[in-house]
Enzyme design. Structure first.
Site, mmCIF file in Angstrom:
data_model
loop_
_atom_site.group_PDB
_atom_site.id
_atom_site.type_symbol
_atom_site.label_atom_id
_atom_site.label_comp_id
_atom_site.label_asym_id
_atom_site.label_seq_id
_atom_site.Cartn_x
_atom_site.Cartn_y
_atom_site.Cartn_z
ATOM 1 N N ASP A 41 0.842 -1.200 0.000
ATOM 2 C CA ASP A 41 0.000 0.000 0.000
ATOM 3 C C ASP A 41 0.877 1.251 0.000
ATOM 4 O OD1 ASP A 41 -2.139 1.743 0.241
ATOM 5 O OD2 ASP A 41 -3.086 0.649 1.880
ATOM 6 N N ASP A 42 0.635 2.163 -0.932
ATOM 7 C CA ASP A 42 1.346 3.454 -0.993
ATOM 8 C C ASP A 42 2.860 3.283 -1.100
ATOM 9 O OD1 ASP A 42 -1.134 4.571 -0.703
ATOM 10 O OD2 ASP A 42 -0.704 5.680 1.120
ATOM 11 N N CYS A 82 -6.531 4.083 -3.648
ATOM 12 C CA CYS A 82 -6.786 2.725 -3.143
ATOM 13 C C CYS A 82 -7.900 1.940 -3.816
ATOM 14 C CB CYS A 82 -7.056 2.796 -1.642
ATOM 15 S SG CYS A 82 -5.732 3.568 -0.690
ATOM 16 N N ARG A 86 -7.621 -1.311 -6.597
ATOM 17 C CA ARG A 86 -7.939 -2.677 -6.166
ATOM 18 C C ARG A 86 -9.090 -3.274 -6.978
ATOM 19 N NH1 ARG A 86 -5.378 -3.076 -0.940
ATOM 20 N NH2 ARG A 86 -4.172 -1.145 -0.816
ATOM 21 N N LYS A 135 -6.133 -5.655 3.670
ATOM 22 C CA LYS A 135 -7.038 -4.555 3.328
ATOM 23 C C LYS A 135 -7.934 -4.917 2.148
ATOM 24 C CE LYS A 135 -6.631 0.204 1.541
ATOM 25 N NZ LYS A 135 -5.674 1.319 1.366
ATOM 26 N N HIS A 137 -11.223 -2.673 1.172
ATOM 27 C CA HIS A 137 -11.574 -1.327 0.683
ATOM 28 C C HIS A 137 -12.461 -1.341 -0.565
ATOM 29 C CE1 HIS A 137 -9.968 3.065 1.094
ATOM 30 N NE2 HIS A 137 -11.288 2.966 1.213
ATOM 31 N N SER A 160 -8.533 1.423 4.673
ATOM 32 C CA SER A 160 -7.169 1.846 5.011
ATOM 33 C C SER A 160 -6.968 1.920 6.520
ATOM 34 C CB SER A 160 -6.859 3.206 4.383
ATOM 35 O OG SER A 160 -6.908 3.134 2.977
ATOM 36 N N HIS A 249 1.197 2.216 4.088
ATOM 37 C CA HIS A 249 0.232 3.285 4.335
ATOM 38 C C HIS A 249 0.394 3.806 5.762
ATOM 39 C CE1 HIS A 249 -3.598 5.422 4.411
ATOM 40 N NE2 HIS A 249 -3.841 5.077 3.148
ATOM 41 N N ASP A 299 -0.337 -0.784 -4.929
ATOM 42 C CA ASP A 299 -1.639 -0.258 -5.357
ATOM 43 C C ASP A 299 -1.552 1.150 -5.923
ATOM 44 O OD1 ASP A 299 -1.229 1.158 -2.955
ATOM 45 O OD2 ASP A 299 -3.363 1.140 -2.445
ATOM 46 N N ASN A 300 -0.510 1.887 -5.565
ATOM 47 C CA ASN A 300 -0.257 3.228 -6.105
ATOM 48 C C ASN A 300 1.034 3.755 -5.497
ATOM 49 O OD1 ASN A 300 -3.007 3.819 -4.088
ATOM 50 N ND2 ASN A 300 -1.053 4.726 -3.502
ATOM 51 N N LYS A 330 1.115 9.901 -5.301
ATOM 52 C CA LYS A 330 -0.231 9.373 -5.097
ATOM 53 C C LYS A 330 -1.301 10.405 -5.457
ATOM 54 C CE LYS A 330 -3.187 7.432 -1.429
ATOM 55 N NZ LYS A 330 -3.240 6.964 -0.034
#
Length: 524
Positions: A41-42, A82, A86, A135, A137, A160, A249, A299-300, A330
């Protein structure tokens, strides 16, 4: 259930955006591989492997995974935030098709539209054991829960890890206070959740609220290993394990035994993530599950606004945007927002310690793993991903050589609109905008007609666009316009969905509404 009618216009005779035919590489029932998809994540492109600017090695397990597999240097998340990223990964379809164009909230009633099909559903129906750790989301109420979207087992956070308070807050900017311990205390803190605590859910039951994020790595690791054992030993089925990490994240957390200074919390969290990946790799090795494909990606890009608690974009700094204010990671369509570190390993199938510069996307995970499992997707809709089996197993570099679209993800324009176009090594922006920077500034939204076009082979920092009067610009522009118009027409004539983004306080996951912060237990 959110079901929507299909447009009845005829599809083009030749659709370059449909999923490519299944690969010629087929495996018998006994040879079907296991799949472990690990989604960070991130995470920044510059956070791992040779991408790291300081040549440090805080991630020995991920370094080992890279040496065992193929690293992709031009791999992109399907979106720069996010939920859309996904949803696209799980369905192989852009947000304009699957309906998920921006993030779901703590109180979201809906989620990924129920008429969208995930790769978990298809693999489950084909005899795979499927589990998700981490996660989600994509909706947490009723039929939107992962156990109703193709997964046999779910253990994780519904969104998140900053979307709820905890008793021992992790590292964030601004720092957030702990959960309220009394219903008679009222506290407001900008950008922080104080009234509802972060839940940990197992299947459809709140397992703990508030959860302890500092122990989350160990709990995820235990759950992941248990699911591998359940599938391979107890059920003797091929399995899909989707591990959607809370790392990297904010709020950051790490193993309490790590000796970490406050100046280097991000590296500590990277090491914590690496340890979790290592536990999964060890379980696969211990059980001699050699026929297991492990796909690690993000994811990003990093959340630049979080300063020392954010990752690194490497050379993809978006200088054109930087010079005009605003961040370029992001939520943006600059390279730092969606180019993510990615490696795929599969013993005796994928050449170890190899590198590919093919233009690829998280959209490609859906068609590729289905192809390898011998499973066909629904034919009543179109897909944006490409089956990259030949790239994984051979030396082919023919990825999205024609185009790749990057959807607006919050920094500018309408959510989900496809106004940034990648064409081979060129990239065109019909709109630009910067996210919030570490210092707090943001770049203004700007429309570009004609678009800005950068040559990434010479200008990976996206600093100087091509001269609109040049022959190169005019030639590229013609192709960009043709490809973009073709894709938008393809979407307009496709079976598309629309997500329900209604928010209602009754939809908030709450273990005990009468306890402070929804605690699952009374305070002693």
């Amino acid at each position: 259930s959110q079901c929507f009618s299909t447009l009845v216009l005829s599809a083009p005779q030749h659709c370059t955006f449909c999923m490519s035919p299944l690969s010629d590489t087929h495996f018998s029932e006994k040879e079907r591989p296991n799949f472990i998809i690990i989604l960070a994540d991130d995470i920044g492109w510059g956070d791992l492997w040779v991408n790291r600017p300081d040549n440090s090695t805080p991630t020995p397990w991920l370094d080992s995974l890279m040496l065992k597999g193929k690293r992709f240097t031009d791999f992109h998340s399907p979106a720069s935030t996010c939920s859309p990223s996904r949803a696209a990964l799980l369905t192989g379809r852009h947000g304009l098709r699957n309906g998920v164009t921006h993030n779901f909230a703590v109180g979201s009633v809906g989620g990924l539209p129920l008429n969208e099909t995930t790769f978990a559903e298809l693999l489950h129906d084909a005899g795979y054991y499927t589990a998700i750790i981490g996660k989600w989301h994509l909706g947490h109420n009723g039929s939107y829960n992962p156990v109703h979207r193709g997964f046999d087992y779910y253990f994780g956070i519904p969104y998140s890890n900053d979307m709820g308070c905890t008793d021992k807050p992790g590292l964030n900017l601004p720092s957030c206070p702990p959960c309220l311990h009394s219903q008679y205390i009222s506290r407001k803190h900008e950008e922080c959740y104080t009234k509802v605590s972060l839940p940990l859910i197992e299947n459809e039951t709140i397992f703990e609220q508030p959860l302890d994020t500092w122990s989350l790595k160990d709990r995820y690791a235990t759950a992941a290993v248990n699911q591998i054992f359940t599938a391979s030993i107890s059920k003797k089925q091929p399995f899909l394990l989707y591990v959607a990490l809370a790392h990297m994240h904010v709020p950051l957390f790490h193993n309490a035994f790590l000796n970490v200074t406050t100046q280097d919390p991000y590296t500590a969290s990277l090491s914590d993530m690496d340890s979790l990946v290592g536990t999964i790799m060890q379980a696969v090795s211990t059980e001699q599950l050699e026929n297991t494909l492990i796909w690690f990606t993000g994811d990003n890009g990093p959340w630049e606004q979080k300063c020392q608690f954010a990752g690194h974009v490497g050379p993809f700094v978006g200088k054109w945007q930087m010079s005009r204010g605003g961040g370029s990671a992001k939520r943006t369509t600059w390279e730092g927002g969606h180019r993510v570190p990615t490696v795929v390993a599969w013993p005796k199938k994928i050449k170890p310690n190899s590198t590919s510069s093919a233009l690829l996307s998280g959209l490609d995970i859906f068609p590729t793993i289905l192809s390898l499992a011998g499973v066909k997707p629904p034919t009543d809709r179109r897909y944006d991903g490409t089956d990259i089996t030949d790239i994984l197993l051979n030396d082919s570099d023919t990825g999205h050589k024609v185009h790749l679209m990057h959807p607006n993800s919050g920094a500018a324009g309408q959510f989900g609109d496809l106004q940034t176009v990648r064409l081979k090594h060129h990239k065109a922006f019909y709109i630009t905008g910067g996210s919030v920077t570490c210092g707090g500034g943001s770049g203004q939204q700007q429309y570009h007609n004609p678009p800005l076009i950068f040559d990434l082979s010479l200008d990976e920092a996206e600093e100087t666009p091509l001269n609109p009067e040049s022959e190169e610009y005019r030639s590229v522009l013609k192709e960009v316009e043709r490809e973009r118009e073709a894709l938008l027409w393809d979407i307009a004539t496709d079976k598309v969905s629309s997500a329900d983004y209604t928010v209602n306080s009754a939809a908030v996951p709450c273990c005990q509404p009468h306890n402070p912060a929804c605690r699952c237990h009374s305070l002693k």
